[in-house]
Design a protein around this motif. Structure first.
Motif, PDB file in Angstrom:
ATOM      1  N   ASP A 200       0.858  -1.185   0.000  1.00  0.00           N
ATOM      2  CA  ASP A 200       0.000   0.000   0.000  1.00  0.00           C
ATOM      3  C   ASP A 200       0.893   1.233   0.000  1.00  0.00           C
ATOM      4  O   ASP A 200       1.751   1.356   0.877  1.00  0.00           O
ATOM      5  CB  ASP A 200      -0.887  -0.014   1.242  1.00  0.00           C
ATOM      6  N   PRO A 201       0.783   2.104  -0.977  1.00  0.00           N
ATOM      7  CA  PRO A 201      -0.284   2.205  -1.987  1.00  0.00           C
ATOM      8  C   PRO A 201      -0.050   1.372  -3.240  1.00  0.00           C
ATOM      9  O   PRO A 201      -0.898   1.339  -4.111  1.00  0.00           O
ATOM     10  CB  PRO A 201      -0.245   3.686  -2.347  1.00  0.00           C
ATOM     11  N   PRO A 203       0.170  -2.219  -4.764  1.00  0.00           N
ATOM     12  CA  PRO A 203      -0.070  -3.644  -4.510  1.00  0.00           C
ATOM     13  C   PRO A 203       1.139  -4.482  -4.921  1.00  0.00           C
ATOM     14  O   PRO A 203       1.708  -4.304  -5.993  1.00  0.00           O
ATOM     15  CB  PRO A 203      -1.289  -3.957  -5.389  1.00  0.00           C
ATOM     16  N   GLY A 204       1.529  -5.385  -4.031  1.00  0.00           N
ATOM     17  CA  GLY A 204       2.643  -6.282  -4.330  1.00  0.00           C
ATOM     18  C   GLY A 204       4.011  -5.696  -4.058  1.00  0.00           C
ATOM     19  O   GLY A 204       5.026  -6.369  -4.262  1.00  0.00           O
ATOM     20  N   VAL A 205       4.065  -4.435  -3.592  1.00  0.00           N
ATOM     21  CA  VAL A 205       5.345  -3.781  -3.312  1.00  0.00           C
ATOM     22  C   VAL A 205       5.374  -3.335  -1.854  1.00  0.00           C
ATOM     23  O   VAL A 205       4.462  -2.665  -1.379  1.00  0.00           O
ATOM     24  CB  VAL A 205       5.565  -2.553  -4.219  1.00  0.00           C
ATOM     25  N   ASN A 206       6.423  -3.741  -1.127  1.00  0.00           N
ATOM     26  CA  ASN A 206       6.625  -3.337   0.258  1.00  0.00           C
ATOM     27  C   ASN A 206       7.708  -2.269   0.334  1.00  0.00           C
ATOM     28  O   ASN A 206       8.548  -2.158  -0.572  1.00  0.00           O
ATOM     29  CB  ASN A 206       7.025  -4.525   1.126  1.00  0.00           C
ATOM     30  N   ALA A 207       7.698  -1.509   1.432  1.00  0.00           N
ATOM     31  CA  ALA A 207       8.705  -0.464   1.581  1.00  0.00           C
ATOM     32  C   ALA A 207       8.988  -0.176   3.043  1.00  0.00           C
ATOM     33  O   ALA A 207       8.104  -0.275   3.903  1.00  0.00           O
ATOM     34  CB  ALA A 207       8.251   0.817   0.882  1.00  0.00           C
ATOM     35  N   PHE A 208      10.233   0.164   3.324  1.00  0.00           N
ATOM     36  CA  PHE A 208      10.660   0.726   4.605  1.00  0.00           C
ATOM     37  C   PHE A 208      11.262   2.093   4.314  1.00  0.00           C
ATOM     38  O   PHE A 208      11.910   2.286   3.273  1.00  0.00           O
ATOM     39  CB  PHE A 208      11.736  -0.140   5.268  1.00  0.00           C
ATOM     40  N   ALA A 209      11.080   3.048   5.221  1.00  0.00           N
ATOM     41  CA  ALA A 209      11.671   4.374   5.044  1.00  0.00           C
ATOM     42  C   ALA A 209      12.255   4.849   6.372  1.00  0.00           C
ATOM     43  O   ALA A 209      11.613   4.730   7.422  1.00  0.00           O
ATOM     44  CB  ALA A 209      10.634   5.377   4.546  1.00  0.00           C
ATOM     45  N   ALA A 210      13.472   5.383   6.320  1.00  0.00           N
ATOM     46  CA  ALA A 210      14.154   5.841   7.528  1.00  0.00           C
ATOM     47  C   ALA A 210      14.579   7.294   7.381  1.00  0.00           C
ATOM     48  O   ALA A 210      15.078   7.695   6.324  1.00  0.00           O
ATOM     49  CB  ALA A 210      15.379   4.968   7.806  1.00  0.00           C
ATOM     50  N   PRO A 211      14.403   8.087   8.439  1.00  0.00           N
ATOM     51  CA  PRO A 211      14.819   9.494   8.376  1.00  0.00           C
ATOM     52  C   PRO A 211      16.316   9.651   8.613  1.00  0.00           C
ATOM     53  O   PRO A 211      16.933   8.869   9.340  1.00  0.00           O
ATOM     54  CB  PRO A 211      14.027  10.134   9.516  1.00  0.00           C
ATOM     55  N   VAL A 212      16.887  10.668   8.000  1.00  0.00           N
ATOM     56  CA  VAL A 212      18.280  11.065   8.239  1.00  0.00           C
ATOM     57  C   VAL A 212      18.231  12.446   8.874  1.00  0.00           C
ATOM     58  O   VAL A 212      17.528  13.338   8.372  1.00  0.00           O
ATOM     59  CB  VAL A 212      19.088  11.106   6.929  1.00  0.00           C
ATOM     60  N   PHE A 213      18.962  12.635   9.964  1.00  0.00           N
ATOM     61  CA  PHE A 213      18.935  13.889  10.705  1.00  0.00           C
ATOM     62  C   PHE A 213      20.243  14.663  10.550  1.00  0.00           C
ATOM     63  O   PHE A 213      21.316  14.070  10.437  1.00  0.00           O
ATOM     64  CB  PHE A 213      18.691  13.618  12.189  1.00  0.00           C
ATOM     65  N   ASP A 214      20.127  15.988  10.582  1.00  0.00           N
ATOM     66  CA  ASP A 214      21.327  16.820  10.504  1.00  0.00           C
ATOM     67  C   ASP A 214      21.840  17.147  11.904  1.00  0.00           C
ATOM     68  O   ASP A 214      21.333  16.631  12.907  1.00  0.00           O
ATOM     69  CB  ASP A 214      21.057  18.089   9.691  1.00  0.00           C
TER      70      ASP A 214
END
Length: 264
Positions: A200-201, A203-214
């Motif tokens: 989602d959004p 179909p069939g695709v997964n994702a992880f997202a990580a923030p980068v900080f200054d």
């Protein structure tokens, strides 16, 4: 006293149209664009024709509205890539993509929300609705959720109130989460330090997202790993999630950040 260099007045006059379009952030009709630039439509039109030929702007054939063109976008992206955070992150995400064998993207907070500025493809590319320049939906994508969870909440609330999420990739008003669900979702992101989207959004695709900080603790960019669900390890503490956290943490340290934390 430094002598001022001679310029070309007509270019500076026409440049006011580009400034007006940039301030708006949305496609504009000729009359509105001319008014914001302080000139008559008849005077503005020849400038717009020339800018269109150069690729600085383009006109929608259906609505007649003018918007930023391909050349302007390319120049903007070149400028963004020269920023220290993106320059430091670029080789890191290339190595990460090779290690996890999934696509990895970099996104910054642009005038229209989370904006993709770099994509590294794995050996077997996955077809996704994302490209350099794509604006990602704020609450419906892993990339957007990572920004929403760790940026100052007044910034996120103001963005949503202004409809900044409306045209992002992945936005669907019928699936837009309600306030209690949003709080729970963003709380989960903060708990794990990364955002997750399962089919989602896309179909069939997964994702992880990580923030980068200054160095000041502000979100400089977001790194997103994505791939087909059949081969994507979606466990919060799996090797893929940990590799993404390590990559984001390493870049944060290079930017002078000590510990990854949510913005107050």
């Amino acid at each position: 006293m430094k002598r001022e260099s001679r310029g070309i007045q007509s270019i500076e006059v026409g440049g006011e149209l580009l400034r007006a379009l940039a301030r708006s952030g949305e496609p504009m009709m000729l009359r509105d664009l001319a008014r914001e630039a302080g000139m008559a439509p008849a005077k503005a039109h020849p400038y717009l024709v020339s800018f269109s030929r150069l690729g600085l702007i383009e006109q929608d054939e259906t609505t007649g509205r003018y918007e930023i063109g391909a050349l302007a976008l390319e120049l903007g992206l070149i400028s963004l890539r020269r920023l220290s955070a993106v320059r430091i992150a670029t080789p890191k995400i290339a190595a990460l993509a090779g290690h996890i064998n999934h696509a990895v993207s970099l996104a910054i907070w642009g005038s229209n929300g989370p904006t993709v500025v770099q994509i590294e493809e794995p050996s077997r590319p996955v077809h996704i609705a994302m490209r350099v320049g794509s604006v990602m939906a704020l609450l419906e994508t892993a990339t957007g959720r990572a920004f929403a969870a760790f940026m100052p909440q007044k910034t996120i609330s103001a963005a949503l109130d202004n409809g900044i999420d409306r045209y992002g990739v992945g936005y669907n008003p019928k699936r837009a989460p309600k306030a209690p669900k949003v709080a729970e979702m963003l709380g989960e992101v903060r708990k794990h330090g990364i955002a997750r989207a399962l089919g989602d959004p896309l179909p069939g695709v997964n994702a992880f997202a990580a923030p980068v900080f200054d160095h000041a603790g502000h979100v400089a960019l977001v790194i997103t790993a994505m791939g087909p669900e059949a081969t994507f390890d979606a466990h919060w503490d799996g090797d893929l999630a940990n590799a993404l956290r390590d990559c984001a943490g390493d870049i944060s340290k290079r930017l002078g950040h000590g510990t990854v934390r949510a913005a107050e």
